[in-house]
Design an enzyme around this catalytic site. Sequence first.
Site, PDB file in Angstrom:
ATOM      1  N   ASP A 293       0.832  -1.210   0.000  1.00 59.40           N
ATOM      2  CA  ASP A 293       0.000   0.000   0.000  1.00 59.40           C
ATOM      3  C   ASP A 293       0.865   1.259   0.000  1.00 59.40           C
ATOM      4  O   ASP A 293       1.959   1.264   0.577  1.00 59.40           O
ATOM      5  CB  ASP A 293      -0.901  -0.023   1.256  1.00 59.40           C
ATOM      6  CG  ASP A 293      -2.042   0.965   1.141  1.00 59.40           C
ATOM      7  OD1 ASP A 293      -2.308   1.478   0.028  1.00 59.40           O
ATOM      8  OD2 ASP A 293      -2.676   1.242   2.172  1.00 59.40           O
TER       9      ASP A 293
ATOM     10  N   ASN B  12     -10.531  -2.877  -5.092  1.00 53.60           N
ATOM     11  CA  ASN B  12      -9.758  -2.032  -6.027  1.00 53.60           C
ATOM     12  C   ASN B  12     -10.405  -2.086  -7.409  1.00 53.60           C
ATOM     13  O   ASN B  12     -10.609  -1.061  -8.053  1.00 53.60           O
ATOM     14  CB  ASN B  12      -8.308  -2.527  -6.205  1.00 53.60           C
ATOM     15  CG  ASN B  12      -7.423  -2.374  -4.980  1.00 53.60           C
ATOM     16  OD1 ASN B  12      -6.481  -3.139  -4.818  1.00 53.60           O
ATOM     17  ND2 ASN B  12      -7.699  -1.406  -4.123  1.00 53.60           N
TER      18      ASN B  12
HETATM   19  C1  FPP Z   1      -2.102   0.006  -3.206  1.00 49.84           C
HETATM   20  O1  FPP Z   1      -1.583   1.330  -3.281  1.00 49.84           O
HETATM   21  C2  FPP Z   1      -1.569  -0.790  -4.294  1.00 49.84           C
HETATM   22  C3  FPP Z   1      -2.305  -1.326  -5.302  1.00 49.84           C
HETATM   23  C4  FPP Z   1      -3.758  -1.168  -5.412  1.00 49.84           C
HETATM   24  C5  FPP Z   1      -1.662  -2.099  -6.387  1.00 49.84           C
HETATM   25  C6  FPP Z   1      -0.371  -2.797  -6.074  1.00 49.84           C
HETATM   26  C7  FPP Z   1       0.377  -2.961  -7.344  1.00 49.84           C
HETATM   27  C8  FPP Z   1       1.719  -2.931  -7.499  1.00 49.84           C
HETATM   28  C9  FPP Z   1       2.662  -2.869  -6.409  1.00 49.84           C
HETATM   29  C10 FPP Z   1       2.376  -2.934  -8.841  1.00 49.84           C
HETATM   30  C11 FPP Z   1       1.989  -3.934  -9.848  1.00 49.84           C
HETATM   31  C12 FPP Z   1       1.932  -5.303  -9.352  1.00 49.84           C
HETATM   32  C13 FPP Z   1       2.351  -6.377 -10.033  1.00 49.84           C
HETATM   33  C14 FPP Z   1       2.137  -7.699  -9.434  1.00 49.84           C
HETATM   34  C15 FPP Z   1       3.033  -6.279 -11.298  1.00 49.84           C
HETATM   35  P1  FPP Z   1      -2.622   2.515  -3.349  1.00 49.84           P
HETATM   36  O2  FPP Z   1      -2.857   2.855  -4.778  1.00 49.84           O
HETATM   37  O3  FPP Z   1      -3.874   2.168  -2.591  1.00 49.84           O
HETATM   38  O4  FPP Z   1      -1.847   3.675  -2.631  1.00 49.84           O
HETATM   39  P2  FPP Z   1      -2.473   4.869  -1.783  1.00 49.84           P
HETATM   40  O5  FPP Z   1      -3.106   4.245  -0.579  1.00 49.84           O
HETATM   41  O6  FPP Z   1      -1.294   5.695  -1.452  1.00 49.84           O
HETATM   42  O7  FPP Z   1      -3.462   5.572  -2.671  1.00 49.84           O
END
Ligand code: FPP
Length: 229
Positions: A15, A63
Amino acid sequence: MKLGATPRHVGLIMDGNGRWAKKRLLPRTVGHGAGMDALVKLTAHAKEAGVEYFTLYALSTENLKNRPQSEIDGLFNLLRKYFTGNIGKLREGGTAVKIIGDISVLPQDIREMLQSAQSGSPEGAKFTLTFAINYGGRPEIVRAAQLAAASGEVTADSLAKNLYTAGLPDPDLIIRTGGEIRLSNFLLWQSAYAELYFTPVLFPDFSVKEFDKALKEYSERNRRYGGIK
Ligand code: FPP
């Protein structure tokens, strides 16, 4: 029981990509790309450190429902980039790939790519990398309960056998980056006795050194599984 040992199975809630990008006035997708770079480094390190199962929360059911299509498309493109760029190396290194979650609703090319990544996994791998994609712990439990009921036996064992994670040991350690102190529907059944580690570090900044801090803290905790000392 003081473990003093490496966790066999680590779950990771990645996250903070969006906030990492926002701080730099960059689009959120750039943050996810930086998260992908972090995860490539962490995966190699986890394997070297002796972790046997590494499970990554890449995309939750929430998500997929609640993010703008442009961000979801960006995440799908990262999945395409990750799997085309890394699958060869993972196989050569003897890593098995497993996907958990309902991938039936994903674009066909991604479904095929994920299925071929799983089916080409080496036998008897010492390291299993699991991606939770369109995954949610509650729908997973509901599905497992329905399958267990259809088989005529609803017990903790029969239910666990019908989870997406069947065949994986329960996680010993679950790490969440990005500062929130919750599990957000990740491995709900499986985390019953997991040690939890929360850090404010945003995922793209979660380095190998930060990962080692989590492993060290795990090694110093007492796991009693409801017993004494
Ligand atoms: C949460 O951060 C993360 C995600 C919803 C996606 C995770 C994906 C990756 C690390 C990259 C791609 C993965 C692969 C397997 C290739 P957030 O967007 O909720 O962050 P925030 O809370 O700061 O908004």
